[in-house]
Design an enzyme around this catalytic site. Structure first.
Site, PDB file in Angstrom:
ATOM      1  N   ASP A 259      -1.335  -2.361  -2.236  1.00 39.39           N
ATOM      2  CA  ASP A 259      -2.390  -3.370  -2.048  1.00 39.39           C
ATOM      3  C   ASP A 259      -3.748  -2.928  -2.572  1.00 39.39           C
ATOM      4  O   ASP A 259      -4.788  -3.318  -2.040  1.00 39.39           O
ATOM      5  CB  ASP A 259      -2.518  -3.750  -0.553  1.00 39.39           C
ATOM      6  CG  ASP A 259      -1.207  -4.257   0.012  1.00 39.39           C
ATOM      7  OD1 ASP A 259      -0.456  -4.894  -0.729  1.00 39.39           O
ATOM      8  OD2 ASP A 259      -0.947  -4.003   1.212  1.00 39.39           O
TER       9      ASP A 259
ATOM     10  N   LYS B 131      -3.600  -4.164  -7.752  1.00 38.72           N
ATOM     11  CA  LYS B 131      -2.845  -4.052  -9.011  1.00 38.72           C
ATOM     12  C   LYS B 131      -2.735  -5.416  -9.696  1.00 38.72           C
ATOM     13  O   LYS B 131      -2.902  -5.534 -10.903  1.00 38.72           O
ATOM     14  CB  LYS B 131      -1.423  -3.505  -8.735  1.00 38.72           C
ATOM     15  CG  LYS B 131      -1.417  -2.093  -8.165  1.00 38.72           C
ATOM     16  CD  LYS B 131      -0.009  -1.649  -7.827  1.00 38.72           C
ATOM     17  CE  LYS B 131       0.586  -2.364  -6.637  1.00 38.72           C
ATOM     18  NZ  LYS B 131      -0.087  -2.095  -5.350  1.00 38.72           N
TER      19      LYS B 131
ATOM     20  N   GLY C  66       3.363  -7.731  -2.920  1.00 40.20           N
ATOM     21  CA  GLY C  66       2.583  -8.961  -2.845  1.00 40.20           C
ATOM     22  C   GLY C  66       1.339  -8.749  -3.675  1.00 40.20           C
ATOM     23  O   GLY C  66       0.452  -7.991  -3.282  1.00 40.20           O
ATOM     24  N   HIS C  67       1.298  -9.340  -4.860  1.00 40.64           N
ATOM     25  CA  HIS C  67       0.172  -9.139  -5.776  1.00 40.64           C
ATOM     26  C   HIS C  67      -0.628 -10.429  -5.871  1.00 40.64           C
ATOM     27  O   HIS C  67      -0.120 -11.455  -6.311  1.00 40.64           O
ATOM     28  CB  HIS C  67       0.691  -8.724  -7.163  1.00 40.64           C
ATOM     29  CG  HIS C  67       1.432  -7.413  -7.132  1.00 40.64           C
ATOM     30  ND1 HIS C  67       2.067  -6.874  -8.218  1.00 40.64           N
ATOM     31  CD2 HIS C  67       1.642  -6.536  -6.117  1.00 40.64           C
ATOM     32  CE1 HIS C  67       2.628  -5.724  -7.871  1.00 40.64           C
ATOM     33  NE2 HIS C  67       2.388  -5.497  -6.606  1.00 40.64           N
TER      34      HIS C  67
ATOM     35  N   GLN D 182       3.811  -1.362  -4.950  1.00 38.87           N
ATOM     36  CA  GLN D 182       3.562  -0.364  -3.903  1.00 38.87           C
ATOM     37  C   GLN D 182       2.559   0.682  -4.408  1.00 38.87           C
ATOM     38  O   GLN D 182       1.749   0.355  -5.254  1.00 38.87           O
ATOM     39  CB  GLN D 182       4.875   0.301  -3.433  1.00 38.87           C
ATOM     40  CG  GLN D 182       5.827  -0.632  -2.696  1.00 38.87           C
ATOM     41  CD  GLN D 182       6.647  -1.526  -3.590  1.00 38.87           C
ATOM     42  OE1 GLN D 182       7.236  -1.064  -4.553  1.00 38.87           O
ATOM     43  NE2 GLN D 182       6.690  -2.798  -3.294  1.00 38.87           N
TER      44      GLN D 182
HETATM   45  P1  GDP Z   1      -1.819  -5.446  -4.979  1.00 31.41           P
HETATM   46  O1  GDP Z   1      -0.613  -5.501  -4.099  1.00 31.41           O
HETATM   47  O2  GDP Z   1      -2.155  -4.052  -5.389  1.00 31.41           O
HETATM   48  O3  GDP Z   1      -1.745  -6.376  -6.148  1.00 31.41           O
HETATM   49  O4  GDP Z   1      -3.038  -5.929  -4.069  1.00 31.41           O
HETATM   50  P2  GDP Z   1      -3.059  -7.199  -3.071  1.00 31.41           P
HETATM   51  O5  GDP Z   1      -3.122  -8.429  -3.880  1.00 31.41           O
HETATM   52  O6  GDP Z   1      -1.987  -7.068  -2.053  1.00 31.41           O
HETATM   53  O7  GDP Z   1      -4.412  -6.940  -2.289  1.00 31.41           O
HETATM   54  C1  GDP Z   1      -5.633  -6.840  -2.959  1.00 31.41           C
HETATM   55  C2  GDP Z   1      -6.575  -7.956  -2.455  1.00 31.41           C
HETATM   56  O8  GDP Z   1      -7.894  -7.695  -2.852  1.00 31.41           O
HETATM   57  C3  GDP Z   1      -6.255  -9.320  -2.987  1.00 31.41           C
HETATM   58  O9  GDP Z   1      -6.531 -10.283  -2.019  1.00 31.41           O
HETATM   59  C4  GDP Z   1      -7.234  -9.480  -4.175  1.00 31.41           C
HETATM   60  O10 GDP Z   1      -7.550 -10.835  -4.465  1.00 31.41           O
HETATM   61  C5  GDP Z   1      -8.417  -8.763  -3.639  1.00 31.41           C
HETATM   62  N1  GDP Z   1      -9.255  -8.088  -4.635  1.00 31.41           N
HETATM   63  C6  GDP Z   1      -8.894  -7.438  -5.775  1.00 31.41           C
HETATM   64  N2  GDP Z   1      -9.963  -6.848  -6.331  1.00 31.41           N
HETATM   65  C7  GDP Z   1     -11.022  -7.131  -5.533  1.00 31.41           C
HETATM   66  C8  GDP Z   1     -12.397  -6.756  -5.556  1.00 31.41           C
HETATM   67  O11 GDP Z   1     -12.883  -6.040  -6.416  1.00 31.41           O
HETATM   68  N3  GDP Z   1     -13.176  -7.221  -4.517  1.00 31.41           N
HETATM   69  C9  GDP Z   1     -12.686  -8.003  -3.535  1.00 31.41           C
HETATM   70  N4  GDP Z   1     -13.527  -8.395  -2.584  1.00 31.41           N
HETATM   71  N5  GDP Z   1     -11.398  -8.364  -3.482  1.00 31.41           N
HETATM   72  C10 GDP Z   1     -10.579  -7.924  -4.456  1.00 31.41           C
HETATM   73  P1  IMO Z   2       2.264  -4.000  -3.116  1.00 34.68           P
HETATM   74  O1  IMO Z   2       3.008  -4.014  -4.429  1.00 34.68           O
HETATM   75  C1  IMO Z   2       1.703  -2.241   0.829  1.00 34.68           C
HETATM   76  C2  IMO Z   2       5.240  -0.634   2.831  1.00 34.68           C
HETATM   77  C3  IMO Z   2       5.680  -1.347   4.074  1.00 34.68           C
HETATM   78  C4  IMO Z   2       6.239  -0.177   4.867  1.00 34.68           C
HETATM   79  C5  IMO Z   2       6.903   0.666   3.776  1.00 34.68           C
HETATM   80  C6  IMO Z   2       8.396   0.407   3.645  1.00 34.68           C
HETATM   81  O2  IMO Z   2       1.759  -5.318  -2.672  1.00 34.68           O
HETATM   82  O3  IMO Z   2       1.221  -2.937  -3.145  1.00 34.68           O
HETATM   83  P2  IMO Z   2       9.799  -1.591   2.587  1.00 34.68           P
HETATM   84  O4  IMO Z   2       9.863  -3.041   2.956  1.00 34.68           O
HETATM   85  O5  IMO Z   2       9.365  -1.353   1.183  1.00 34.68           O
HETATM   86  O6  IMO Z   2      11.050  -0.842   2.919  1.00 34.68           O
HETATM   87  O7  IMO Z   2       8.654  -0.988   3.557  1.00 34.68           O
HETATM   88  O8  IMO Z   2       6.263   0.312   2.576  1.00 34.68           O
HETATM   89  N1  IMO Z   2       5.124  -1.499   1.621  1.00 34.68           N
HETATM   90  C7  IMO Z   2       3.947  -1.892   1.115  1.00 34.68           C
HETATM   91  N2  IMO Z   2       2.693  -1.714   1.587  1.00 34.68           N
HETATM   92  N3  IMO Z   2       1.910  -2.901  -0.332  1.00 34.68           N
HETATM   93  C8  IMO Z   2       3.165  -3.065  -0.826  1.00 34.68           C
HETATM   94  O9  IMO Z   2       3.397  -3.597  -2.048  1.00 34.68           O
HETATM   95  C9  IMO Z   2       4.260  -2.590  -0.066  1.00 34.68           C
HETATM   96  N4  IMO Z   2       5.607  -2.605  -0.227  1.00 34.68           N
HETATM   97  C10 IMO Z   2       6.112  -1.926   0.804  1.00 34.68           C
HETATM   98  O10 IMO Z   2       4.598  -1.957   4.728  1.00 34.68           O
HETATM   99  O11 IMO Z   2       5.191   0.593   5.400  1.00 34.68           O
HETATM  100 MG    MG Z   3      -0.028  -6.220  -2.214  1.00 34.34          MG
END
Ligand code: GDP
Ligand code: IMO
Ligand code: MG
Length: 430
Positions: free
Chosen positions: A15, A18, A42-43, A225
């Protein structure tokens, strides 16, 4: 030979943002490849004022013309995949350029069921998985009992293999977990239907990726991840069951290691984690709550509140070293706008009274480590509209440069908001 490729990996516990960076760089990419993990990812991408949540579909899909590949190392859940396609298509996204590797393993309902049952049985000792069946599917892969996407090509044979698998898994569900067995006929019918639907998208994606790279096309490898969730390099056993680091692309996309050009570590300006396991810089006080609210730190996949804390330089340094990270994208810097003082952890105090700059293997040791912080002055101004590095307040630049020093890699991108335009490029990637 120089290849026009870049791997984008999470350098913390997932999270990190990416999705935003993949989407940003996809404007110039011909191909985007997912190579491991599944719909546990979850991106989030914010584009044109709309918010998209991607799980299995590569984040390049929002740019028409980009080829999107789900590689052999991914665990492919047809239920999640077709749900995601339906949502994207309803939002007007062109999903015609998505291919799925014939070697990818398939996630079945028993994987999700066993994931749920084993987490339930573990109670407070559980990993806190996403319950998407990821661990049980990779377990079958390693045990050499899984079914792959290529098995879907002959649907009659697939039905037979599927029926035998349901029988075997039902024995485990009944006899080990004392739970209700799954209904075989319904699963066989449903998955035979998926096989027909996925057929036109099945390809030997390794050949497609190789040919694209060899032709000098720009290829982005989309991490899922983060390194601290890597089965080998992370906080085992509180990890996922795959290899989210740079090495995961080699096996999971089927390419040679030298074919990855740049390796970009996506790094949040602070630390979050969702699920169980030690987190040395976790803040259980109101500061942690403030970060969570300012950063909207709730999971994209499960909606769970993320655990929040200050920047853990020991963890990111570990990721930089173990993955050969050539540049960092520092994300969500704007979330720190509101703090008068910001802390960066540069080393841990170990339980024996010593200090370490290296991430310990033992969770008993890690759980007893205390963060050693350098305190930085905050900038206390809204930076979400800043578009060049020099325009950032001096305190924010000092923070960025301290992150570089602590982690041992240059910060090439600074992100100050979720939108595409809120991206400051210090050095071009791809
Ligand atoms: P990922 O799994 O690495 O793709 O990240 P996620 O999407 O799960 O979580 C990142 C969150 O931060 C998302 O809600 C993005 O829209 C948000 N985000 C990304 N870059 C920025 C930033 O520079 N500032 C803020 N405030 N939010 C951001
Ligand atoms: P993105 O791509 C954050 C975490 C779960 C748990 C551990 C194992 O959005 O960054 P699993 O279901 O993979 O067996 O769970 O890994 N986890 C993540 N945490 N972002 C993710 O993906 C994750 N994918 C798995 O919360 O701790
Ligand atoms: Mg994510």
């Amino acid at each position: 030979m120089n290849y026009n490729t870049a791997a984008i990996i999470g350098a913390q516990w997932g999270d990190e943002g990416k999705g935003k960076i993949i989407d940003y760089l996809s404007a110039r990419a011909d191909v985007v490849v997912r190579a491991q993990g599944g719909n546990n990812a979850g991106h989030t991408v914010v584009a044109g004022g709309k918010k998209y949540a991607l799980h299995l579909v590569p984040s390049g899909v929002l740019h028409a013309g980009t080829l999107n590949i789900i590689g052999n190392g991914v665990v492919f859940d047809p239920i999640g995949f077709f749900d995601e396609l339906a949502t994207l298509e309803a939002a007007g996204v062109d999903c015609s350029k998505i291919y799925v590797s014939d070697r990818a393993h398939i996630v079945f309902p028993w994987h999700r069921e066993i994931d749920r049952l084993s987490e339930e049985a573990a109670g407070d000792g559980g990993i806190g998985t996403t319950k998407r069946g990821i661990g049980p599917c990779y377990t079958d892969k390693a045990a050499r009992t899984g079914l792959r996407v290529c098995d879907m090509l002959d649907v009659d044979l697939f039905r037979k293999k599927l029926a035998a698998s349901v029988d075997e898994k039902n024995r485990i569900i009944k006899n080990i977990y004392h739970a209700e067995p799954l209904y075989k006929e319904a699963i066989v019918e449903e998955y035979a239907g998926f096989a027909e639907r996925v057929k036109p998208m099945i390809a030997d994606t390794g050949v497609m990726v190789y040919d694209a790279i060899a032709a000098g096309k720009s290829v982005l490898f989309e991490g899922a991840q983060g390194v601290m969730l890597d089965l080998d390099l992370g906080t085992y056993p509180y990890v996922t069951s795959s290899h989210p680091g740079a090495g995961g692309f080699v096996v999971g996309a089927g390419i040679g290691p030298h074919m990855i050009g740049e390796i970009v570590g996506i790094v949040k300006a602070y630390t979050t984690r969702v699920g169980a396991g030690p987190m040395v810089t976790e803040l259980l006080d109101s500061v942690g709550d403030e970060i969570r609210e300012a950063g909207h730190e709730y999971g994209t996949t499960t909606g769970r509140p993320r655990r929040c804390g200050w920047f853990d330089g020991v963890a990111v340094r570990h990721s930089v070293r173990t993955n050969g990270i050539t540049g960092i994208a520092l994300m969500l810097l704007d979330v720190l706008d509101r703090f008068g003082e910001i802390h960066i952890c540069h080393a841990y105090e170990t339980p024996d009274g010593g200090t370490t700059e290296h991430f310990p293997a033992s969770l008993d040791t890690l759980g007893a480590c205390k963060p050693l912080y350098k305190t930085m002055k905050g900038w206390e101004t809204d930076i979400s509209g800043v578009s060049s590095y020099d325009e950032l307040p001096a305190e924010a630049r000092a923070y960025v440069e301290e992150v570089e020093r602590v982690c041992g890699a240059p910060v090439k991108i600074v992100s100050v908001g979720p939108g595409r335009e809120q991206t400051i490029i210090r050095e071009k990637i791809l």
